[in-house]
Design a protein around this motif. Structure first.
Motif, PDB file in Angstrom:
ATOM      1  N   CYS A  94      -8.852  15.036 -36.123  1.00  0.00           N
ATOM      2  CA  CYS A  94      -7.685  14.177 -35.885  1.00  0.00           C
ATOM      3  C   CYS A  94      -7.695  12.943 -36.784  1.00  0.00           C
ATOM      4  CB  CYS A  94      -7.635  13.741 -34.419  1.00  0.00           C
ATOM      5  SG  CYS A  94      -7.358  15.101 -33.267  1.00  0.00           S
ATOM      6  N   ASP A  95      -8.879  12.572 -37.268  1.00  0.00           N
ATOM      7  CA  ASP A  95      -9.011  11.378 -38.110  1.00  0.00           C
ATOM      8  C   ASP A  95      -9.107  11.718 -39.599  1.00  0.00           C
ATOM      9  OD1 ASP A  95      -9.405   9.102 -36.054  1.00  0.00           O
ATOM     10  OD2 ASP A  95     -10.806  10.629 -35.388  1.00  0.00           O
ATOM     11  N   PHE A  96      -9.601  12.926 -39.900  1.00  0.00           N
ATOM     12  CA  PHE A  96      -9.779  13.328 -41.297  1.00  0.00           C
ATOM     13  C   PHE A  96      -9.059  14.654 -41.539  1.00  0.00           C
ATOM     14  CE2 PHE A  96     -13.407  10.590 -40.430  1.00  0.00           C
ATOM     15  CZ  PHE A  96     -13.485   9.811 -41.581  1.00  0.00           C
ATOM     16  N   SER A  97      -8.014  14.605 -42.332  1.00  0.00           N
ATOM     17  CA  SER A  97      -7.301  15.831 -42.709  1.00  0.00           C
ATOM     18  C   SER A  97      -8.097  16.579 -43.772  1.00  0.00           C
ATOM     19  CB  SER A  97      -5.911  15.482 -43.238  1.00  0.00           C
ATOM     20  OG  SER A  97      -6.023  14.735 -44.448  1.00  0.00           O
ATOM     21  N   THR A  98      -7.617  17.757 -44.127  1.00  0.00           N
ATOM     22  CA  THR A  98      -8.294  18.546 -45.171  1.00  0.00           C
ATOM     23  C   THR A  98      -8.306  17.784 -46.494  1.00  0.00           C
ATOM     24  OG1 THR A  98      -7.510  20.573 -44.090  1.00  0.00           O
ATOM     25  CG2 THR A  98      -8.332  20.786 -46.341  1.00  0.00           C
ATOM     26  N   MET A  99      -7.208  17.099 -46.791  1.00  0.00           N
ATOM     27  CA  MET A  99      -7.123  16.299 -48.015  1.00  0.00           C
ATOM     28  C   MET A  99      -8.084  15.114 -47.951  1.00  0.00           C
ATOM     29  SD  MET A  99      -5.903  15.970 -51.007  1.00  0.00           S
ATOM     30  CE  MET A  99      -4.596  17.193 -50.987  1.00  0.00           C
ATOM     31  N   ASP A 100      -8.166  14.491 -46.773  1.00  0.00           N
ATOM     32  CA  ASP A 100      -9.082  13.357 -46.608  1.00  0.00           C
ATOM     33  C   ASP A 100     -10.525  13.775 -46.854  1.00  0.00           C
ATOM     34  OD1 ASP A 100      -7.077  11.568 -45.985  1.00  0.00           O
ATOM     35  OD2 ASP A 100      -7.205  11.925 -43.824  1.00  0.00           O
ATOM     36  N   ILE A 101     -10.886  14.947 -46.373  1.00  0.00           N
ATOM     37  CA  ILE A 101     -12.249  15.454 -46.562  1.00  0.00           C
ATOM     38  C   ILE A 101     -12.551  15.606 -48.049  1.00  0.00           C
ATOM     39  CG2 ILE A 101     -13.800  17.410 -46.162  1.00  0.00           C
ATOM     40  CD1 ILE A 101     -13.336  15.840 -43.654  1.00  0.00           C
ATOM     41  N   LYS A 102     -11.577  16.104 -48.792  1.00  0.00           N
ATOM     42  CA  LYS A 102     -11.772  16.292 -50.233  1.00  0.00           C
ATOM     43  C   LYS A 102     -11.924  14.945 -50.935  1.00  0.00           C
ATOM     44  CE  LYS A 102     -12.121  19.218 -53.607  1.00  0.00           C
ATOM     45  NZ  LYS A 102     -13.240  20.186 -53.633  1.00  0.00           N
ATOM     46  N   VAL A 103     -11.091  13.981 -50.547  1.00  0.00           N
ATOM     47  CA  VAL A 103     -11.183  12.637 -51.145  1.00  0.00           C
ATOM     48  C   VAL A 103     -12.501  11.980 -50.750  1.00  0.00           C
ATOM     49  CG1 VAL A 103     -10.151  10.336 -51.172  1.00  0.00           C
ATOM     50  CG2 VAL A 103      -8.674  12.358 -51.187  1.00  0.00           C
TER      51      VAL A 103
END
Length: 315
Positions: A188-197
């Protein structure tokens, strides 16, 4: 120390000034000189001896999490060994202690009779069954159950991931893979894109931290979060800072839940077993947040209730 306790209790028992304390000391003197008490004393002492280092490390903060997880495994192993092979040595310890202080001998083959009860009303158990099965095995099993409950595989993995954020020793515990896994536990806090960044941001972050003098000598994640805000680095590495905030929130949330469950046993005791959910919730809030409510004077509370009463009258 045990002999000193006996001397103090005997002194109070012979004191003629306070009859109430004299009676309590007399009862306590009888109790501490029973086999039941001596056995329980040595059993608890052995368990505390096994778990002492773990307890000390758990109180030292996030920089000792890895050591704590290693000690959890050792404690579990030692408790299992004690359960399987420690009975005879414990009985020998108790026997030597009993002989030293002239405490009555106990035949393990005889029927167990609790202190203050007649044999005809006592549960039909042998002394061996009571002390070995109902006390020794049960207490150790409870300790193992608590360790398994608080430090199961999922919790252990989570704590080891949290330890990778520790700034001690120039971020020596840093592990990008484990921190990525930690972020994945919060979808809920980290999207798939956030994980990559985050994957790229972490490496830049740790190199920056290790080269920045202001971040050397930090003792824990609390100091780290303060220093990040102070230097505006929380804006430079927002995803890493979010991870740190989640890591700092987790122990607080866990502690709050444990405090609430402990308080439930105090607030909703046997006499209050029919207490409704709303009344229980209100009572728990007052009990858990007593610092806040102690700061409110009685006049303010009375005034608040009077206003509520007048509003209901108008309606």
């Amino acid at each position: 120390m045990f002999s000193s306790i006996i001397d103090v209790l005997e002194e109070i028992t012979n004191d003629k000034l306070n009859s109430e304390q004299k009676y309590e000391a007399s009862i306590m003197l009888q109790m501490v000189q029973t086999y039941d008490f001596v056995f329980s004393l040595h059993l608890v002492m052995n368990i505390l001896g096994i778990t002492n280092e773990l307890s000390q490390v758990l109180q030292k903060g996030d920089q000792y999490i890895v050591n704590a997880m290693d000690l959890v495994k050792i404690c579990k192993k030692q408790l299992l060994m004690t359960r399987d092979n420690g009975w005879d040595s414990l009985v020998e310890e108790v026997s030597n202690f009993r002989m030293k202080f002239n405490i009555d001998v106990l035949d393990m083959n005889h029927m167990y009779c609790p202190q203050g009860k007649s044999r005809c009303k006592a549960t039909k158990l042998t002394n061996f069954h009571y002390f070995c099965v109902d006390s020794f095995n049960t207490v150790i099993d409870l300790q193992l159950q608590e360790l398994n409950s608080h430090f199961n595989e999922a919790n252990t993995e989570l704590l080891l991931c949290l330890a990778c954020l520790s700034p001690t020793n120039s971020f020596s515990a840093f592990d990008k893979g484990k921190l990525i896994h930690l972020a994945q536990l919060y979808p809920c806090d980290f999207s798939t894109m956030d994980i990559k960044v985050l994957e790229y941001q972490l490496q830049t972050y740790v190199d920056d931290m290790r080269s920045y003098v202001k971040f050397s000598g930090l003792k824990g994640m609390v100091d780290l979060s303060k220093k990040l805000v102070e230097t505006k680095k929380d804006k430079v590495y927002p995803l890493v800072y979010l991870l740190i905030k989640l890591a700092l929130t987790l122990p607080v949330a866990t502690t709050s839940v444990e405090r609430a469950f402990s308080a439930m046993n105090i607030v909703k005791y046997q006499i209050r077993n029919k207490m409704g959910d709303q009344w229980l919730n209100d009572s728990l809030i007052v009990y858990l947040e007593n610092d806040v409510f102690n700061a409110i004077d009685n006049e303010s509370i009375i005034h608040c209730f009077q206003n509520m009463k007048s509003r209901r009258g108008q309606l």
